[in-house]
Design an enzyme around this catalytic site. Sequence first.
Site, PDB file in Angstrom:
ATOM      1  N   HIS A 110       5.668   4.689  12.560  1.00 45.08           N
ATOM      2  CA  HIS A 110       5.774   4.496  10.919  1.00 45.08           C
ATOM      3  C   HIS A 110       6.674   5.633  10.616  1.00 45.08           C
ATOM      4  O   HIS A 110       6.627   6.728  10.928  1.00 45.08           O
ATOM      5  CB  HIS A 110       4.640   4.635  10.644  1.00 45.08           C
ATOM      6  CG  HIS A 110       4.461   4.807   8.921  1.00 45.08           C
ATOM      7  ND1 HIS A 110       3.653   3.782   8.165  1.00 45.08           N
ATOM      8  CD2 HIS A 110       4.899   5.749   8.057  1.00 45.08           C
ATOM      9  CE1 HIS A 110       3.842   4.189   6.817  1.00 45.08           C
ATOM     10  NE2 HIS A 110       4.463   5.163   6.862  1.00 45.08           N
ATOM     11  N   CYS A 140       4.024   9.768   0.232  1.00 44.33           N
ATOM     12  CA  CYS A 140       2.563  10.110  -0.111  1.00 44.33           C
ATOM     13  C   CYS A 140       2.383  11.114  -1.260  1.00 44.33           C
ATOM     14  O   CYS A 140       3.094  12.018  -1.372  1.00 44.33           O
ATOM     15  CB  CYS A 140       2.215  10.817   1.471  1.00 44.33           C
ATOM     16  SG  CYS A 140       0.460  11.510   1.267  1.00 44.33           S
ATOM     17  N   ARG A 143       0.941  -1.040  -0.064  1.00 45.72           N
ATOM     18  CA  ARG A 143       0.131   0.077  -0.020  1.00 45.72           C
ATOM     19  C   ARG A 143       0.942   1.270   0.025  1.00 45.72           C
ATOM     20  O   ARG A 143       1.010   2.046  -0.852  1.00 45.72           O
ATOM     21  CB  ARG A 143      -1.047  -0.079   1.274  1.00 45.72           C
ATOM     22  CG  ARG A 143      -2.183   1.046   1.081  1.00 45.72           C
ATOM     23  CD  ARG A 143      -1.905   2.254   1.337  1.00 45.72           C
ATOM     24  NE  ARG A 143      -1.470   2.615   2.741  1.00 45.72           N
ATOM     25  CZ  ARG A 143      -1.041   3.844   3.026  1.00 45.72           C
ATOM     26  NH1 ARG A 143      -1.110   4.842   2.039  1.00 45.72           N
ATOM     27  NH2 ARG A 143      -0.524   3.964   4.437  1.00 45.72           N
ATOM     28  N   ASP A 144       1.538   1.295   1.051  1.00 46.73           N
ATOM     29  CA  ASP A 144       2.228   2.719   1.180  1.00 46.73           C
ATOM     30  C   ASP A 144       3.392   2.891   0.304  1.00 46.73           C
ATOM     31  O   ASP A 144       3.807   3.645  -0.231  1.00 46.73           O
ATOM     32  CB  ASP A 144       2.680   3.063   2.822  1.00 46.73           C
ATOM     33  CG  ASP A 144       2.962   4.459   2.999  1.00 46.73           C
ATOM     34  OD1 ASP A 144       2.722   5.272   2.275  1.00 46.73           O
ATOM     35  OD2 ASP A 144       3.855   4.889   3.861  1.00 46.73           O
ATOM     36  N   ASN A 168       9.541   4.901   2.763  1.00 45.89           N
ATOM     37  CA  ASN A 168       9.706   4.290   4.247  1.00 45.89           C
ATOM     38  C   ASN A 168      10.845   3.782   4.363  1.00 45.89           C
ATOM     39  O   ASN A 168      11.510   3.547   3.500  1.00 45.89           O
ATOM     40  CB  ASN A 168       8.621   3.150   3.983  1.00 45.89           C
ATOM     41  CG  ASN A 168       7.036   3.429   3.830  1.00 45.89           C
ATOM     42  OD1 ASN A 168       6.319   4.116   4.703  1.00 45.89           O
ATOM     43  ND2 ASN A 168       6.482   3.315   2.524  1.00 45.89           N
ATOM     44  N   HIS A 197       9.586   7.304   7.841  1.00 48.89           N
ATOM     45  CA  HIS A 197      10.234   7.461   6.417  1.00 48.89           C
ATOM     46  C   HIS A 197      11.491   7.992   6.689  1.00 48.89           C
ATOM     47  O   HIS A 197      11.911   8.539   7.676  1.00 48.89           O
ATOM     48  CB  HIS A 197       9.268   8.432   5.549  1.00 48.89           C
ATOM     49  CG  HIS A 197       7.931   8.013   5.235  1.00 48.89           C
ATOM     50  ND1 HIS A 197       7.709   7.930   3.799  1.00 48.89           N
ATOM     51  CD2 HIS A 197       6.817   7.695   5.976  1.00 48.89           C
ATOM     52  CE1 HIS A 197       6.438   7.243   3.602  1.00 48.89           C
ATOM     53  NE2 HIS A 197       5.854   7.280   4.982  1.00 48.89           N
TER      54      HIS A 197
END
Length: 307
Positions: A214, A247, A22-23, A256, A216
């Site tokens: 989470h 994003c 996903r990300d 990430n 990055h």
Amino acid sequence: MAVDDRGPAGAEHVEIVEVGPRDGLQNEAKVLSVDDRIAMIDRAADAGLRRIEAVSFVNPRRVPQMAGAEEIMKGVRRGPDVSHIGLVLNRRGLDRAVEAAVSEVNVAVPATDGFSVRNQGSTVDAMLDTLADIDRALEGTGIPLSVTVSTAFGCPFDGEVSTERVVEVVRRIADTSAVEIALADTIGVGVPGQVTELVGAVAAVVGGRALRCHFHNTRNTGYANAWAAAQAGVRVLDSSVGGFGGCPFAPAATGNIATEDLLYLLHRSGLHTGVSLSAAAALGDWTGARLDKEPPAYLGRAGDFPA
């Protein structure tokens, strides 16, 4: 203590949530096919990853990389020990997620209005109201709810974000049935001291819920931040195979932290993950080949140590 491919046997466990499908993919120029995304998810499970952010139930016109969520959920290999997470931003997304039988629903609630309006079309207060509605709608479904506080360490539009602001948002999230709350450095501006401070402050208001982080690596602090979180007692960390991600609504956002690089850090530091470093690195290379770009991760190039 001997270190193997999945971390030292018998050591304290850190859970890795794989967000690559996903990300990791949502900001890439090349859109992977449904079949490739299914294969990526299944290979992540084969590597030992037990929670995988598989799909996002967002408008495919806004994020075409995430189209086909229902088809992916139909195609992935299901098992009782693997949780397939669906990202949801509104009630329409929730209805789709429940119909697709996701294992877990994750809702993103920004800490700042600047990001919330641009990314999700609503203020933070409105998103918290949406979260409460989603929480009520999930009652009786058996699907657990987790919530990610995005821009918790800084916002591309509103700038600095105070610890007090994040604590205020987390306190309102704690009024829901969420079983886990995540702090996200959406644009990679955090530093270890900030992580230590924020984790400590939030831990006091999460009400015993699991705390996840989470990160990055936009400014090359992502792995230091992950270690700071682990040192502060966080035992659930997000990462993306290959280090892909970003994003679409955050200017200059980059990838990430890479799952394989994070595994090396944790395993060599005496923590167990149950995830195969070699399989994760191979999946990062596999994903890079399909995206036609070299993975940002280093382990695929440098290899594990000892070899």
